[in-house]
Design a protein around this motif. Structure first.
Motif, PDB file in Angstrom:
ATOM      1  N   ALA A  85      17.066  -5.838   6.133  1.00  0.00           N
ATOM      2  CA  ALA A  85      16.638  -7.112   6.711  1.00  0.00           C
ATOM      3  C   ALA A  85      15.132  -7.287   6.556  1.00  0.00           C
ATOM      4  CB  ALA A  85      17.044  -7.181   8.185  1.00  0.00           C
ATOM      5  N   GLN A  86      14.377  -6.204   6.700  1.00  0.00           N
ATOM      6  CA  GLN A  86      12.932  -6.280   6.531  1.00  0.00           C
ATOM      7  C   GLN A  86      12.576  -6.641   5.087  1.00  0.00           C
ATOM      8  OE1 GLN A  86      10.740  -2.657   7.347  1.00  0.00           O
ATOM      9  NE2 GLN A  86       8.786  -3.732   7.418  1.00  0.00           N
ATOM     10  N   GLY A  87      13.296  -6.082   4.138  1.00  0.00           N
ATOM     11  CA  GLY A  87      13.076  -6.428   2.742  1.00  0.00           C
ATOM     12  C   GLY A  87      13.347  -7.899   2.474  1.00  0.00           C
ATOM     13  N   VAL A  88      14.436  -8.414   3.056  1.00  0.00           N
ATOM     14  CA  VAL A  88      14.759  -9.842   2.909  1.00  0.00           C
ATOM     15  C   VAL A  88      13.647 -10.683   3.529  1.00  0.00           C
ATOM     16  CG1 VAL A  88      16.348 -11.681   3.598  1.00  0.00           C
ATOM     17  CG2 VAL A  88      17.252  -9.471   2.823  1.00  0.00           C
ATOM     18  N   GLU A  89      13.232 -10.323   4.730  1.00  0.00           N
ATOM     19  CA  GLU A  89      12.182 -11.062   5.430  1.00  0.00           C
ATOM     20  C   GLU A  89      10.887 -11.087   4.619  1.00  0.00           C
ATOM     21  OE1 GLU A  89       9.552 -10.205   9.391  1.00  0.00           O
ATOM     22  OE2 GLU A  89      11.734  -9.985   9.578  1.00  0.00           O
ATOM     23  N   ASN A  90      10.594 -10.000   3.921  1.00  0.00           N
ATOM     24  CA  ASN A  90       9.356  -9.887   3.144  1.00  0.00           C
ATOM     25  C   ASN A  90       9.536 -10.187   1.665  1.00  0.00           C
ATOM     26  OD1 ASN A  90       7.756  -9.097   5.371  1.00  0.00           O
ATOM     27  ND2 ASN A  90       8.527  -7.002   5.210  1.00  0.00           N
ATOM     28  N   ALA A  91      10.661 -10.774   1.301  1.00  0.00           N
ATOM     29  CA  ALA A  91      10.963 -11.004  -0.113  1.00  0.00           C
ATOM     30  C   ALA A  91       9.881 -11.822  -0.821  1.00  0.00           C
ATOM     31  CB  ALA A  91      12.327 -11.681  -0.263  1.00  0.00           C
ATOM     32  N   ALA A  92       9.355 -12.842  -0.193  1.00  0.00           N
ATOM     33  CA  ALA A  92       8.323 -13.660  -0.845  1.00  0.00           C
ATOM     34  C   ALA A  92       7.058 -12.842  -1.096  1.00  0.00           C
ATOM     35  CB  ALA A  92       8.011 -14.887  -0.002  1.00  0.00           C
ATOM     36  N   ASP A  93       6.682 -11.994  -0.142  1.00  0.00           N
ATOM     37  CA  ASP A  93       5.507 -11.143  -0.327  1.00  0.00           C
ATOM     38  C   ASP A  93       5.733 -10.124  -1.437  1.00  0.00           C
ATOM     39  OD1 ASP A  93       4.042 -12.397   1.673  1.00  0.00           O
ATOM     40  OD2 ASP A  93       4.640 -10.956   3.208  1.00  0.00           O
ATOM     41  N   ILE A  94       6.935  -9.551  -1.477  1.00  0.00           N
ATOM     42  CA  ILE A  94       7.261  -8.572  -2.517  1.00  0.00           C
ATOM     43  C   ILE A  94       7.246  -9.246  -3.889  1.00  0.00           C
ATOM     44  CG2 ILE A  94       9.090  -7.057  -3.401  1.00  0.00           C
ATOM     45  CD1 ILE A  94       9.839  -6.599  -0.372  1.00  0.00           C
ATOM     46  N   ALA A  95       7.814 -10.436  -3.965  1.00  0.00           N
ATOM     47  CA  ALA A  95       7.833 -11.180  -5.229  1.00  0.00           C
ATOM     48  C   ALA A  95       6.431 -11.569  -5.676  1.00  0.00           C
ATOM     49  CB  ALA A  95       8.711 -12.424  -5.096  1.00  0.00           C
ATOM     50  N   GLY A  96       5.515 -11.659  -4.738  1.00  0.00           N
ATOM     51  CA  GLY A  96       4.142 -12.027  -5.061  1.00  0.00           C
ATOM     52  C   GLY A  96       3.312 -10.905  -5.658  1.00  0.00           C
ATOM     53  N   VAL A  97       3.864  -9.704  -5.711  1.00  0.00           N
ATOM     54  CA  VAL A  97       3.126  -8.570  -6.265  1.00  0.00           C
ATOM     55  C   VAL A  97       3.139  -8.661  -7.789  1.00  0.00           C
ATOM     56  CG1 VAL A  97       3.068  -6.053  -6.489  1.00  0.00           C
ATOM     57  CG2 VAL A  97       3.609  -7.100  -4.273  1.00  0.00           C
ATOM     58  N   SER A  98       1.959  -8.619  -8.367  1.00  0.00           N
ATOM     59  CA  SER A  98       1.837  -8.649  -9.823  1.00  0.00           C
ATOM     60  C   SER A  98       2.554  -7.450 -10.420  1.00  0.00           C
ATOM     61  CB  SER A  98       0.352  -8.605 -10.198  1.00  0.00           C
ATOM     62  OG  SER A  98       0.201  -8.586 -11.598  1.00  0.00           O
ATOM     63  N   ARG A  99       3.292  -7.665 -11.499  1.00  0.00           N
ATOM     64  CA  ARG A  99       4.067  -6.678 -12.254  1.00  0.00           C
ATOM     65  C   ARG A  99       5.421  -6.368 -11.643  1.00  0.00           C
ATOM     66  NH1 ARG A  99       3.683  -7.495 -16.519  1.00  0.00           N
ATOM     67  NH2 ARG A  99       4.771  -5.613 -17.032  1.00  0.00           N
ATOM     68  N   VAL A 100       5.730  -6.873 -10.447  1.00  0.00           N
ATOM     69  CA  VAL A 100       7.120  -6.820  -9.974  1.00  0.00           C
ATOM     70  C   VAL A 100       7.836  -7.914 -10.738  1.00  0.00           C
ATOM     71  CG1 VAL A 100       8.669  -7.312  -8.040  1.00  0.00           C
ATOM     72  CG2 VAL A 100       6.674  -5.858  -7.687  1.00  0.00           C
TER      73      VAL A 100
END
Length: 186
Positions: A85-100
């Motif tokens: 659930a934390q990963g889902v909640e932070n999905a936009a931040d994770i997607a914002g990481v360059s090279r992900v």
């Protein structure tokens, strides 16, 4: 080849890349910081902290190390698994990481962590999928998932997933083996 390592770990990442992996799938990424660390494990200095090994398989045992080093930071693919659930909640931040490059849902873990184990049509699970896909798409990244049925493929495509794995090698072997046993018993 894409290698799913056991955990977001510098040594496991380096070993897989030195053996020639074209990308790494990191399980259980829950925050931007975890995604940033994962990317840093894949990148040579000064972009990251991957150690140099000039004589490894990825560079033809040293024959093309300079060429490999020059392209590796830009061409090695980073896939982050969203399984909580934390990963889902932070999905936009994770997607914002360059090279992900990909946010990849691990459906069994995510459904269990959302308290809907294996209930892949549960509205809360589907909403989580939608959020991951939307978050990835908004940052120009791919959304990925592992599914088992054609119905799941259709739903995920409808939700915007573009990196879809269908079944597993072990599942295909077991299915074929059981079908052969059933036929032999006739």
């Amino acid at each position: 080849p894409i290698v799913r390592i056991g955990w977001a770990d510098l040594i496991l990442t380096k070993r897989a890349l030195d053996l020639g992996a074209a990308g790494i799938m990191f399980p259980y990424i829950q925050t931007r910081a975890e995604a940033e660390h994962a990317v840093s494990f894949m990148q040579y200095p000064h972009q990251g902290i991957r150690g140099l090994s000039a004589g490894s398989r990825c560079s033809d045992y040293g024959a093309s190390f300079q060429e490999y080093r020059g392209m590796a930071n830009e061409h090695v693919v980073c896939i982050t698994q969203i399984e909580t659930a934390q990963g889902v909640e932070n999905a936009a931040d994770i997607a914002g990481v360059s090279r992900v490059e990909v946010l990849f849902v691990g459906p069994l873990d995510l459904s269990a962590n959302l308290n809907t184990p294996k209930q892949f049509d549960d509205p809360s699970f589907v909403n989580a999928l939608r959020h991951v896909s939307d978050s990835a798409g908004a940052k120009g990244k791919a959304a990925g998932i592992l599914v088992q049925t054609q119905e799941q493929v259709a739903l995920c495509k409808e939700l915007g997933f573009t990196f879809i794995a269908i079944g597993t090698d072990a599942g295909a072997v077991i299915k074929t083996f059981l079908a052969n046993v059933k036929q032999a018993k006739k």
